[in-house]
Design an enzyme around this catalytic site. Sequence first.
Site, mmCIF file in Angstrom:
data_model
loop_
_atom_site.group_PDB
_atom_site.id
_atom_site.type_symbol
_atom_site.label_atom_id
_atom_site.label_comp_id
_atom_site.label_asym_id
_atom_site.label_seq_id
_atom_site.Cartn_x
_atom_site.Cartn_y
_atom_site.Cartn_z
ATOM 1 C CE1 TYR A 149 0.645 0.040 4.460
ATOM 2 C CE2 TYR A 149 -1.641 -0.624 4.765
ATOM 3 C CZ TYR A 149 -0.398 -0.340 5.296
ATOM 4 O OH TYR A 149 -0.206 -0.424 6.640
ATOM 5 C CD GLU A 150 0.400 6.363 0.965
ATOM 6 O OE1 GLU A 150 -0.650 5.944 1.482
ATOM 7 O OE2 GLU A 150 0.457 7.413 0.305
#
Lengths: 592, 592
Positions: free
Chosen positions: A442-443
């Site tokens: 994620y990110e």
Amino acid sequence: MTYRAPVEEIAFTLKNVAGLDAAMHDGRLGHLSGDLVDAIIEEAGRFATDEVAPLAVNGDRQGAVYKDGAVKTPDGWRDLYARWREGGWNALSGPEEFGGQGLPTMLAVAATEMWNSASMAFGLGPMLTMGAVEAIEKHASDDLKQKFLEKLVSGEWMGTMNLTEPQAGSDLNALRSRAERAGDGTYRIFGQKIFITYGEHDFTENIAHLVLARLPDAPAGTRGISLFLVPKFLVNEDGSLGARNDAFCSSIEHKLGIHGSPTCTMIFGDGFVKDREPGAVGYLIGEENRGLACMFTMMNNARLMVGMQGVAVAEAAFQKAISYANERRQGKAAGYKGEGMAPIAYHPDVQRNLLTMQVLTRVARSISYCCAHAADLSRAGGDDAGHWQERVNLLTPVAKAFSTDVGVDVASIGVQIHGGMGFIEETGAAAFYRDARIAPIYEGTNGIQAIDLVNRKLPQSGGAHVRGYIDELRVEVSRLRDSNRDGFGASADFIENALNDLQEATDFLLAAQKDGRMDDALSGATPYLRLFALAAGGAYLARAALANDNVARTALCRFFAENLIGETGALKSRVLLGSASLQAAASTLISA
Amino acid sequence: MTYRAPVEEIAFTLKNVAGLDAAMHDGRLGHLSGDLVDAIIEEAGRFATDEVAPLAVNGDRQGAVYKDGAVKTPDGWRDLYARWREGGWNALSGPEEFGGQGLPTMLAVAATEMWNSASMAFGLGPMLTMGAVEAIEKHASDDLKQKFLEKLVSGEWMGTMNLTEPQAGSDLNALRSRAERAGDGTYRIFGQKIFITYGEHDFTENIAHLVLARLPDAPAGTRGISLFLVPKFLVNEDGSLGARNDAFCSSIEHKLGIHGSPTCTMIFGDGFVKDREPGAVGYLIGEENRGLACMFTMMNNARLMVGMQGVAVAEAAFQKAISYANERRQGKAAGYKGEGMAPIAYHPDVQRNLLTMQVLTRVARSISYCCAHAADLSRAGGDDAGHWQERVNLLTPVAKAFSTDVGVDVASIGVQIHGGMGFIEETGAAAFYRDARIAPIYEGTNGIQAIDLVNRKLPQSGGAHVRGYIDELRVEVSRLRDSNRDGFGASADFIENALNDLQEATDFLLAAQKDGRMDDALSGATPYLRLFALAAGGAYLARAALANDNVARTALCRFFAENLIGETGALKSRVLLGSASLQAAASTLISA
């Protein structure tokens, strides 16, 4: 055992490796003093150790539970969050104008590390609020700031980030959520978002959703995306809560790890609120069609904080493993003189595993804290702000990707050290292995971080910035040689070789970009990022060891240099030579 | 998608890399023909693909369930097992005298790979039965063979291995379970065993537990351990089931993965059966106090089969990842000329990940199949049996440890390729990551495999065996150079360098042992095992590519040589130089 915050190691690394001492000495961080730093880290460490960590196991077992649009967090978490924000921890680095303490990012990353070591699922929520505060502070109207910022800074309300849609993950061009102008300056938002962390929960009365969507007349692609604040409850002029907005959680995911953290599918404007026109009420942040620029301003910080999750889970896994290795007894070991079977910490192969866990954690921490130091100096108002901004830009993808890879690798070694017990969920080692796995995704996936490093960060100032950074790292090699300390063994040679590898690979990639050989740059990006981190890590471990006469730090630097940093040779070779064979083999991967 | 057995690749590797074609040509494997091999693999592949794989997901979700001493396996698994054994699959490599087909280990590993790719939790159970058959066939009395072997070979009953106790895992010296002579030639067994795979279940009416225990007058340590057969139900003279024995499952573990496989705590002789004297009835296998020797004879095979689980989970993870990468579309890619977003399989960084998964899986498979080939020739009755037994001994720890490490690494990359979807349990990529993690631990941790390789296998024939093996691998480098095939790029140079690294590290470790520098040997063992596998892997990939003009195999060999094998340089350096720094740093790991 459960986690104990390593407050001394954290303070030492901030002050002596990342540059906090020098920055305070030079007056770059206001009235911040070493004693205050120690006090804050000590107190955060106490809260993480005594309050957060004991609730982590049950959080994992119970998980967040969805029912009829609402999400119940694990038993005790709501109160834990209340105590945490009442302790002022949410406001740590928030803007003073809105009730924050305005403390440096260096302290925010240290605290973030500790919350996430204690419970990654719990520590994750406030990171989203931090991002929302940053976006609103930098880009929103005064009216929105007045209505939302104080409550988000204090943590009375939490924030979310709504980017991903089923067809739009890494590529936001494909975004379909739409916004309509309501005629009164507000907007109506329609669409579905997935993977929304803490999109719904029972921690706070209100939630401020930051949502990317397209206006009807927006240009195609990412230049047609706007950012909106969509509160769960509308806010009256006097600050009290008004009507329920048409922004609902329709389900939560069944995940590999971070079970306590609800990962929500959010539906905006689907007419769940029956007595109003459809559409979730949204307020524009920044300008129309400039939403992505608003997101980018907070992305560095969010990526660094995810990197801290990698450091955090690695630290927690290491602590559990070394504790177990000192308790568990099996077999005989040359170095053990006591009665009966030796603690497995005496076996060389277990020692190799433990030292690998420890030193990779420290390297990831050093890189991440140095990134935070650069962020602080970029905002310290000096002539060198541009230089430090380039440094933040350079180190952020490394801090995110390397640290989160380390989180997975170290958690996996931690399971291994526990033997059969490591595979049993009650032991707790497996939970780190499960939790750690999300952070490289994620990110921005770690592959995307590597491409960002190579394609956007290396070319800063025509390559001069990264070259200057490598020169700074080389200073540690000279200091190693000058130290004449026996315990370093061949550290100087190994670290210098790694920096030479980094230099050569950097020059190659800069030339590849200049010549438009984009396949070379894209193929070599991931090996290059790891090479970068290992070489920098060697220099940072030397810096730590040289800061005092500590025998353990000296030995750890040597272990890394003589056992782990040598990987840079093969990584450099991959960057320089690997692309052609990758391209040759790649066609076999495509389905007819 | 779900798993599809790669029957062509498996048959190709057996025949052209592992030496099955040559062994059949030389008449070393009886009447076995290439067509029969193909037919068996084809049919096993069909069963794994069509029957086993569809029940894997529910097996993971439901898991095995314990209630009142009984274990219920997941829905459909009991019938699946019945169909599987009725298909003759349990009897594949069993002794013909007791109803087995007596087929080579090479076919057993191929089939084992496919069952375990389809469902590692399901495939695990029969591996234990295979071990029990081997121990009974080699060491038990004729009476025990008559009573048990036919039913264990057919799979009508299953077997278990009961070694581990809470204080005795890797170190069996600490074993406490005890056996008493009953006076009638039988024994009574008392004690607790943990981590007993398929210790209780509903697949079969009876279960043959093989249990390690000590007699009252046994010497201390591993020379005082005896092996007993303890059936769940006693067996009457006519073969029918008699009384329930005092051997019960008291609980099952809540594990990270392989949820469908019950991992039992077994209690022997605790008086659960009320109308009899306490003690579980046991029958001695082999001689008193020689139980460990009996275990060792089956250990090579069991370790190779666990290695196959590593290959199996890697293959399954790769298949899922490449399928997803061809479906999922994000962003633009230089090589993609179609409409809209490109399938992510077109992105170089994803291609690097996919090729890494594929080639590591093939290397692990090649090493494991070569180990199986050696096992077959060691039993083929030739003058060279001793040579091939040394080869089995040498390759077994590498097949076990490297393949299971590959299983974990490849499953982790598989999660990464799926992005956010990889972290969602419904996708299935995470289950491979969970399942894979046990294989480096059980059947001797990978650290113990590495020590076994260095301390017991390298010194075979005074080091001559391993040196001869390296010389054999070098032949492939010469063949590469002679081939003049453009597509190999610099493969020959890279593989030769790796073999030189292997040679140098081998010489160093043999000298270290000769000189009694045991710390050097123990510290370098794990890096050495990986170096061994990578160097051998390069040679095997070359052999595969040289077997025909296949462009894809040539490109994959080159990708491995130019991107992955270079790690051997750093690994060699660790073996030669890493020990001193490890020892220097290790003292910091010991609790006061």
